[in-house]
Design an enzyme around this catalytic site. Structure first.
Site, PDB file in Angstrom:
ATOM      1  N   HIS A   1       0.797  -1.218   0.000  1.00 57.79           N
ATOM      2  CA  HIS A   1       0.000   0.000   0.000  1.00 57.79           C
ATOM      3  C   HIS A   1       0.836   1.278   0.000  1.00 57.79           C
ATOM      4  O   HIS A   1       0.343   2.372   0.296  1.00 57.79           O
ATOM      5  CB  HIS A   1      -0.948  -0.017   1.217  1.00 57.79           C
ATOM      6  CG  HIS A   1      -2.172   0.778   0.999  1.00 57.79           C
ATOM      7  ND1 HIS A   1      -2.490   1.872   1.763  1.00 57.79           N
ATOM      8  CD2 HIS A   1      -3.166   0.659   0.093  1.00 57.79           C
ATOM      9  CE1 HIS A   1      -3.630   2.382   1.353  1.00 57.79           C
ATOM     10  NE2 HIS A   1      -4.065   1.674   0.345  1.00 57.79           N
TER      11      HIS A   1
ATOM     12  N   ASP B   1      15.602  10.614  -9.603  1.00 57.87           N
ATOM     13  CA  ASP B   1      17.063  10.733  -9.730  1.00 57.87           C
ATOM     14  C   ASP B   1      17.817  10.507  -8.425  1.00 57.87           C
ATOM     15  O   ASP B   1      18.854  11.115  -8.188  1.00 57.87           O
ATOM     16  CB  ASP B   1      17.446  12.100 -10.315  1.00 57.87           C
ATOM     17  CG  ASP B   1      17.088  12.223 -11.780  1.00 57.87           C
ATOM     18  OD1 ASP B   1      17.059  11.199 -12.483  1.00 57.87           O
ATOM     19  OD2 ASP B   1      16.829  13.358 -12.228  1.00 57.87           O
TER      20      ASP B   1
ATOM     21  N   LYS C   1       2.919   4.532  -1.428  1.00 56.03           N
ATOM     22  CA  LYS C   1       2.641   5.535  -2.452  1.00 56.03           C
ATOM     23  C   LYS C   1       3.810   6.510  -2.457  1.00 56.03           C
ATOM     24  O   LYS C   1       3.735   7.560  -1.829  1.00 56.03           O
ATOM     25  CB  LYS C   1       1.334   6.265  -2.157  1.00 56.03           C
ATOM     26  CG  LYS C   1       0.141   5.364  -2.037  1.00 56.03           C
ATOM     27  CD  LYS C   1      -0.848   5.996  -1.074  1.00 56.03           C
ATOM     28  CE  LYS C   1      -1.859   4.979  -0.655  1.00 56.03           C
ATOM     29  NZ  LYS C   1      -1.932   4.807   0.765  1.00 56.03           N
TER      30      LYS C   1
END
Length: 176
Positions: free
Chosen positions: A132, A139, A134
């Site tokens: 779950h 870079d 996110k």
């Protein structure tokens, strides 16, 4: 063709210069509308999209500032605007990698398989439990992380947040 490639690099460099993260910032959702792909130069008379900068447009600008790598770890992606930007970043030569929840990859409305079909490296968590997270790392320098689900619902309706930071300790922690 080589001239076009050089022009693309210059345009990307110019755009990247406009996108900066001093140390940390927070974006709160919901947005008033999805961003118009033409932005403030839109000439459509009945365009329902946002023509001023939005939280989503800011987040997409940060992702698009990637020059070498974009690593993404998300539960799902169902907002076409996000999926299209990821594909665009991949097509510009940036190495994009995604880890996602195996169940969500195949769920109705998910853009994950479409992104994979465009050549982006996608791996599933292969777990009976939900992955779950996110977050994204641009870079190996910028962390994009928060409660924000990468969905249209989150952009327009949910109360969500995204923290964008260049804190080296936090970036390293999420790289693992």
């Amino acid at each position: 063709k080589d001239k076009d490639h050089k022009k693309e690099k210059v345009e990307k460099a110019e755009k990247t210069e406009k996108v900066s993260v001093s140390s940390s910032e927070v974006i709160f959702f919901p947005d008033q509308g999805m961003p118009c792909k033409f932005g403030s130069s839109c000439t459509r008379k009945q365009c329902d999209f946002a023509h001023e900068p939005t939280g989503l447009s800011r987040m997409l600008d940060i992702l698009a500032s990637a020059k070498k790598t974009l690593d993404i770890c998300v539960f799902t992606i169902t907002a076409d605007e996000i999926a299209n930007k990821i594909i665009e970043i991949h097509n510009s030569g940036v190495k994009v990698r995604i880890i996602t929840d195996d169940e969500q990859r195949a769920s109705r409305g998910s853009d994950i398989q479409r992104i994979a079909d465009e050549g982006v490296e996608v791996k599933d968590d292969a777990s009976k439990f939900h992955m779950h997270h996110k977050f994204a790392i641009v870079d190996k320098k910028i962390l994009v992380n928060g409660s924000f689900n990468w969905t249209r619902q989150a952009v327009l309706s949910n109360r969500e947040n995204v923290v964008i930071t260049t804190d080296k300790g936090l970036v390293r922690a999420f790289e693992k």
